[in-house]
Write an enzyme that holds these catalytic residues in place. Structure first.
Site, PDB file in Angstrom:
ATOM      1  N   CYS A 146      -3.984  -1.039   5.878  1.00 30.79           N
ATOM      2  CA  CYS A 146      -4.601  -1.480   4.618  1.00 30.79           C
ATOM      3  C   CYS A 146      -3.584  -2.221   3.770  1.00 30.79           C
ATOM      4  O   CYS A 146      -3.941  -3.032   2.928  1.00 30.79           O
ATOM      5  CB  CYS A 146      -5.095  -0.286   3.816  1.00 30.79           C
ATOM      6  SG  CYS A 146      -5.952   0.928   4.795  1.00 30.79           S
ATOM      7  N   GLU A 164     -11.950   2.903   0.148  1.00 32.72           N
ATOM      8  CA  GLU A 164     -10.749   2.066   0.196  1.00 32.72           C
ATOM      9  C   GLU A 164     -11.082   0.983   1.195  1.00 32.72           C
ATOM     10  O   GLU A 164     -11.327   1.264   2.359  1.00 32.72           O
ATOM     11  CB  GLU A 164      -9.572   2.957   0.611  1.00 32.72           C
ATOM     12  CG  GLU A 164      -8.226   2.345   0.374  1.00 32.72           C
ATOM     13  CD  GLU A 164      -7.716   1.707   1.631  1.00 32.72           C
ATOM     14  OE1 GLU A 164      -8.138   0.560   1.913  1.00 32.72           O
ATOM     15  OE2 GLU A 164      -6.911   2.342   2.309  1.00 32.72           O
TER      16      GLU A 164
END
Lengths: 525, 525
Positions: free
Chosen positions: A302, A265
């Protein structure tokens, strides 16, 4: 609990001999003790060998044993008490409340996966019974379940020292799937990692599991990390971090004699689209809400909203005025590490130096080391479309507003984006037709599409997708948050004509584990 | 139906200008007309652009429309009638009965995927309803479904000119998932490909779908194939063929700015383990059954049993004697292409030249071109373990028996194997404990484990796994046969707080599509 600075390999704590890694308190610059001498090939070899030895036994633990192991890890983490929070605060600069919340999320996540293991949906049991009378050919008995891929390497993330590190989402979902885990500790929080690692070690012992189910190594990503990914006994990789780091692991994993999946990720700027009616009705309110999301946790998420897309005019001006005021009032916050702070400074400097992006506002300047000054910039849509650099993630609380001329412009900007974790629509009832036209683009570009919320804050549940097309993640077919994360570490196996005594329990006649099964293509709950 | 030798791009038939590809009748060496001038960058560009334009509309077709499209393809293939069988026989050397069966399988597969589309399991609908009163934070409404990845490139396979080519399993599962498909025809059966391609083209038109849902290109794998995989509008790849071909596609897919998944089914020798009691009770019978599986279709199956593992002694001798007799009686069969025949000859020559492998028997020599002479060899376990070359797939009806000293030896040989599509146990009741000890190894090494059958013959159903660890396939998490093959072409998307009017129908309140849903983690059938 006193910290020892050792590698945790199986049930041992081993002092390695590499260059020592020290935590640094980013708020003070202070170097924290103890040092963690980095591991090397010997530690990688031992951890992988133990993981491999543990694999067959661990993957066949019953649902109850595996679930209670996950719950025991959560109990052991809670049992560390305040020492864990104090150490994590010192190593990350994050405030107490955030870390207490993150601990709750970490333990909640482990307990959710315990439920998931017990429910058995992850087995994806399918049974096609024999049809001995079928013409022209009989059908044999065919049954399918999923089994664990093998030992998994998890890389701790800098920005979630608990929830995406040693006992974080990747570890919890891999252990739930039946995979032994070798964690490469993030060098920014070695002490926090040791505390959590010892909690897992204790849980392994308490639940009488093979010691190789868990190891925790310290060392450089380039050496220890790459060596782990290259090891033939490792069958998958979980990673949350930079695009450069993730793509380096992908390369190594693909170059192996047996390539393996990497779940990285990496990079997302999480576009927020302000639809015309919503912008008109509540531009100033949106500006404030946006900056609250942007500056939360110094923007080190994120899912931080790094891009706003809207049509220019007085309504956008109202948004920008309110956002600018909020940014100017935003206090400087300590970032996680000096390295992250440097990268943030250079990202903001890049925007400031661009003749395409104009500064709207900057936040308050810091007084201590490693403090992040919030920032808001604006660019014209055609400039954004022409300059890929404006699309690069600036990790921290700085965002870019892309000023469009029309809805078509907004769509074109959205279509131009790389893969994203999230895409957000701020909209009112009058925007629904326009939103419907945008939706196919947003679905193609992001793992999660939301309306009238902000992307920060990721619920750990069954329907969550924390994933998305490259470079948001290396594998858009998966999520790293929520119960579906378990599927990353499983593969199907078909059993043809096996006697009941040889069949895995979940596949036997009478459904002894009581799991949901697809029988002849029909769901039996 | 007359063949035109053209590329089928959207609803057009286009004459390309590259070097012409001709089918060759392997039984006679005759060059077949028409020639198919190979496509190039222009054809790739046009097919990918049309596929991209079709994508958003096609992936949102309702279950009924998409299912009836798949059924229409099957109808149109059947409507070609005997011309299809005659042409496929000429291009492949395969006998009529086999090709009629394969046509049945191809159409059955399309109709199975129609049922799968209607049933909606593939959507994997998950709903976590809002919890506005939850403390300390409310939960927003979160819903998940799966959507199509994007346009898919499918490479036709040489050994299944119908069931794994233009309208084969990869195409059927990709279309079922909602992905437009661009097929790169296998150069060994261009006419068969055109006939089937026109059937799909007709079905696209009959069902009023966007023309870009399907295109069929001819050309070299190195040029047209690689260009398709590199095209940014292509989002996944399906391939069945050689290890060299599959790994070349994997490299290209990984080197793209946006890497994409490649589902390559490549190489498998499908070990058969003869357990002691079964060998003692029915060694000769097993020898005959084994050779029947080995020589079926000239051994040109991915699941051909290329390796036998057993303990040496009089029981194995009885197996070998019966197998040798059956091999010696095995008629020569025409192979699919001169290239496959050459590779087979060289693989057998390698075994014959090895000082580790001894010839047990050879089949009858052919009299025509491209005929395959069956072969059986034997090697000692320690030699097999020491020489990786003995593990290489020989595509065709030649197999190697590995003679072991003990059950531990058998286990060690099994553990030493690369990833496989299948692993077979021939066993009796008295073998059950020994089989149980072997099972964890076989599960780790293969996608399908079977008892008292032969690996050839792959049922198209819900529980099938035609997959397995590398190099059997490039992605052990998937199957290329059976209804679960659809999952290769899907990714999850989460919808947060969307108004009902914007939600995809499958996610709306009241479950209007009547699909199985996971609500708060609990299955509602």
């Amino acid at each position: 609990m006193s910290l020892e600075g050792k590698q945790l390999i199986g049930n041992q704590a081993v002092l390695a001999s590499g260059r020592a890694i020290h935590g640094i308190n980013p708020a003070t610059g202070e170097t924290l003790e103890p040092g963690y001498p980095g591991g090397g090939q010997a530690e990688v070899e031992r951890a992988c060998e133990l993981a491999w030895q543990a694999f067959d036994a661990y993957r066949e633990t019953g649902p109850e044993q595996r679930a209670s192991f996950l719950e025991t890890i959560a109990d052991e983490i809670e049992a560390i008490g305040d020492d864990l929070i104090v150490r994590a605060m010192a190593e990350s600069g994050l405030p107490r409340a955030r870390l207490e919340g993150e601990r709750g999320r970490t333990c909640g996540q482990l307990r959710l996966f315990a439920q998931v293991v017990r429910a058995g949906e992850w087995l994806d049991v399918r049974i096609d019974p024999a049809l001995p009378e079928r013409q022209p050919l009989p059908r044999v008995d065919l049954r399918q379940r999923h089994i664990a891929l093998g030992p998994v390497v998890v890389f701790g993330a800098s920005n979630f020292p608990l929830a995406f590190s040693v006992a974080g989402g990747d570890t919890a979902s891999a252990l739930a799937a039946g995979c032994p885990v070798v964690v490469k500790a993030h060098s920014a929080h070695p002490g926090t990692s040791e505390l959590v690692g010892r909690a897992i070690q204790a849980a392994v012992a308490k639940r009488d599991l093979p010691e190789g189910v868990f190891s925790l190594l310290y060392g450089s990503g380039r050496e220890v990390g790459q060596a782990l990914v290259a090891d033939p006994r490792i069958k998958a990789v979980g990673f949350t971090g930079s695009r450069a780091g993730g793509t380096a692991l992908m390369k190594t994993a693909q170059a192996r004699p047996e390539p393996i999946p990497v779940y990285a990720e990496m990079s997302s700027i999480n576009p927020v689209l302000l639809m015309p009616e919503a912008l008109k009705a509540r531009g100033a309110e949106l500006g404030q809400g946006f900056v609250a999301s942007l500056t939360m946790g110094a923007g080190q998420f994120c899912t931080n909203p790094g891009l706003v897309i809207a049509i220019k005019g007085p309504d956008l001006d109202a948004f920008l005025n309110a956002a600018a005021e909020a940014v100017r009032g935003a206090a400087a916050q300590t970032m996680l590490t000096p390295g992250i702070h440097d990268a943030y400074q250079s990202g903001v400097a890049g925007l400031a130096a661009s003749d395409k992006a104009n500064e709207v506002a900057r936040g308050q300047q810091g007084t201590g080391p490693n403090q992040c000054q919030a920032g808001l910039f604006v660019a014209e849509a055609q400039d954004f479309l022409a300059d890929e650099a404006l699309q690069a993630e600036v990790f921290g609380s700085t965002s870019l507003v892309v000023a469009c001329s029309s809805l078509d412009d907004m769509q074109q900007v959205a279509e131009h984006l790389e893969g994203q974790l999230t895409a957000t629509l701020q909209m009112d009832d009058g925007d629904i037709d326009a939103a419907r036209r945008l939706l196919p683009t947003l679905e193609r570009r992001a793992g999660r599409v939301m309306v009238n919320g902000w992307p920060t804050g990721v619920e750990v549940c069954h329907a969550m997708v924390h994933g998305g097309p490259y470079p948001a993640t290396s594998d858009a077919r998966t999520t790293s948050v929520g119960s579906a994360a378990i599927y990353r570490f499983l593969r199907p196996v078909c059993y043809q004509n096996l006697p009941q005594a040889l069949l895995p329990e979940a596949l036997r006649d009478g459904n002894p584990q009581g799991v949901s099964r697809l029988v002849d293509g029909k769901r039996e709950a």
